[in-house]
Design an enzyme around this catalytic site. Structure first.
Site, mmCIF file in Angstrom:
data_model
loop_
_atom_site.group_PDB
_atom_site.id
_atom_site.type_symbol
_atom_site.label_atom_id
_atom_site.label_comp_id
_atom_site.label_asym_id
_atom_site.label_seq_id
_atom_site.Cartn_x
_atom_site.Cartn_y
_atom_site.Cartn_z
ATOM 1 N N TYR A 34 0.829 -1.197 0.000
ATOM 2 C CA TYR A 34 0.000 0.000 0.000
ATOM 3 C C TYR A 34 0.878 1.268 0.000
ATOM 4 O O TYR A 34 1.800 1.391 -0.785
ATOM 5 C CB TYR A 34 -0.995 -0.024 1.156
ATOM 6 N N SER A 35 0.623 2.209 0.913
ATOM 7 C CA SER A 35 1.287 3.515 0.828
ATOM 8 C C SER A 35 2.758 3.507 1.212
ATOM 9 O O SER A 35 3.438 4.531 1.031
ATOM 10 C CB SER A 35 0.543 4.544 1.679
ATOM 11 N N ALA A 36 3.277 2.409 1.713
ATOM 12 C CA ALA A 36 4.727 2.332 1.887
ATOM 13 C C ALA A 36 5.425 2.464 0.537
ATOM 14 O O ALA A 36 6.619 2.760 0.472
ATOM 15 C CB ALA A 36 5.121 1.035 2.583
ATOM 16 N N LYS A 46 5.018 4.879 -1.393
ATOM 17 C CA LYS A 46 5.360 6.289 -1.573
ATOM 18 C C LYS A 46 6.832 6.561 -1.263
ATOM 19 O O LYS A 46 7.448 7.452 -1.858
ATOM 20 C CB LYS A 46 4.456 7.168 -0.710
ATOM 21 N N TYR A 80 -3.310 14.620 3.359
ATOM 22 C CA TYR A 80 -2.737 13.406 2.787
ATOM 23 C C TYR A 80 -3.386 13.048 1.455
ATOM 24 O O TYR A 80 -4.571 12.710 1.394
ATOM 25 C CB TYR A 80 -2.895 12.264 3.792
#
Length: 390
Positions: free
Chosen positions: A67-69, A71, A157
């Site tokens: 997921y957002s890791a 980024k 965010y």
């Protein structure tokens, strides 16, 4: 009792104990954790089941969507272009992406995209999911979109849109899609098992995710029963027009099946990175020092990349958050080993970060998506790293 596989260097036994406790007491199904210290791995552990439906065991090379890791990996790609002099964070986005100037966005600098200050968290008209996965329809919609607040005056965010925004700048500057740029310029030199856009031949190594429903759905609880400090957040969850909801409804349908082959094969630089905990830790280790002869960013570039750009109440999450140009900085709910660490969390608990002061790089991935304040798995592992350092 779950069998724990891998290796732990002397002194880091608390991490092994915490990892085992996650399986015994915290509903872990399949997971891996890796810690580097001063450029070498000191913890590399994996255990459990990669696919609860078939019983397929988690192996050393099991891949996990984070997921957002993701980024953190995309931010690393952007800063590599900065280091090479090809991307100026203070230049207007429109200098690289002319169509972006529409609707009053001509002066927004690149750094506001990276630090969640551009106000482009939502779309007036969601993009059909198949078109969003094809890339260009989504970037065209974002280029035409009016910001939700005056850019630069607040931060919120950009959970989904961040990947297309930053990724399109990477594409315009480098001439390569963000996934391809990451593969060629970061993953290949470091030998990382990490992908933004999964190759078809790697699909069989990917774990299958399980999602835990919350014990209590606060959106259905009478307002008088909700703690006062949570009422604003719950009200936002209940309101379909709030930025907290609209930020995750930029596609139609809004709910994306991240286990599907189509989604995993697409490039979603904010949310569909797939890799191992070892590769996540390896990348962060190469950001703060040399690993096997490769260092990604110079100390000067790293200092600029990790300098705080936005902090305080987040317009989307409605809680305090802190961001540099692309990385999360330590805050409540973002466990790291020191005040100067940087990295990124992902939905359900995945986490990658580096701490230059301690020479630490950390990666944790798992397939039981829990999330929420009661999920202590990542926090417990980080606390165990702190204990090991002490």
């Amino acid at each position: 009792m779950t069998v724990i596989n891998g290796e732990v260097a002397a002194g880091f036994e608390p991490v092994l104990e915490a990892f085992a406790a996650n399986f015994a007491r915290r509903e872990e199904i399949g997971a891996a954790v890796c810690v580097y210290q001063d450029g070498r791995p000191v913890v590399d552990l994996w255990a459990g089941v990669a696919d609860p439906d078939t019983g397929r065991p988690w192996k050393r090379d099991t891949l996990q969507l984070v997921y957002s890791a993701t980024k953190g990996a995309t931010a690393t790609a952007a800063h590599l272009l900065v280091q090479r002099g090809e991307l100026d964070l203070d230049a207007p986005v429109a200098e690289y992406w002319p169509e972006f100037a529409a609707n009053g966005k001509a002066e927004i600098p690149v750094r506001w995209l990276l630090s969640h200050q551009a106000g482009l968290v939502a779309l007036d008209q969601p993009v059909p999911l198949d078109e969003a996965l094809a890339w260009h329809p989504m970037t065209a919609a974002l280029a035409a979109q009016r910001p939700q607040w005056t850019p630069g005056t607040a931060h919120g965010y950009h959970g989904r849109t961040w990947g297309w925004l930053v990724g399109e700048v990477i594409r315009r500057v480098s001439g390569r899609t963000p996934g391809r740029f990451f593969a060629e310029e970061i993953a290949t030199p470091l030998g990382l098992d990490f992908f933004i856009g999964l190759p078809p031949g790697e699909r069989d190594r990917v774990s299958h995710m399980t999602y835990r429903k919350p014990d209590v759905d606060l959106t259905t609880v009478p307002e008088e029963s909700i703690p006062e400090d949570l009422r604003g957040l719950v009200a936002a969850w209940r309101d379909p027009n709030s930025l907290s909801n609209r930020a995750y409804a930029v596609t139609d349908p809004a709910n994306i099946d991240f286990d599907s082959p189509e989604v995993q094969a697409a490039e979603l630089p904010s949310s569909n990175g797939i890799g191992t905990a070892h590769s996540l830790a390896h990348m962060y280790a190469a950001l703060i020092g040399e690993v096997d002869g490769v260092r990604l960013l110079t100390p000067e570039t790293l200092a600029l990349a990790t300098e705080e750009q936005a902090g305080g109440r987040d317009q989307v999450m409605l809680v305090p958050s802190r961001f540099s140009t692309g990385f999360m900085l330590p805050a409540e709910g973002v466990p790291m080993t020191g005040p100067d660490a940087f990295g990124h969390t992902g939905r359900g608990g995945s986490l990658g970060f580096a701490d230059l002061d301690h020479g630490i790089a950390f990666g944790y991935v798992m397939n039981h998506i829990i999330g929420g304040s009661d999920d202590a798995r990542a926090t417990t592992l980080v606390e165990a790293v702190r204990k090991s350092l002490a």
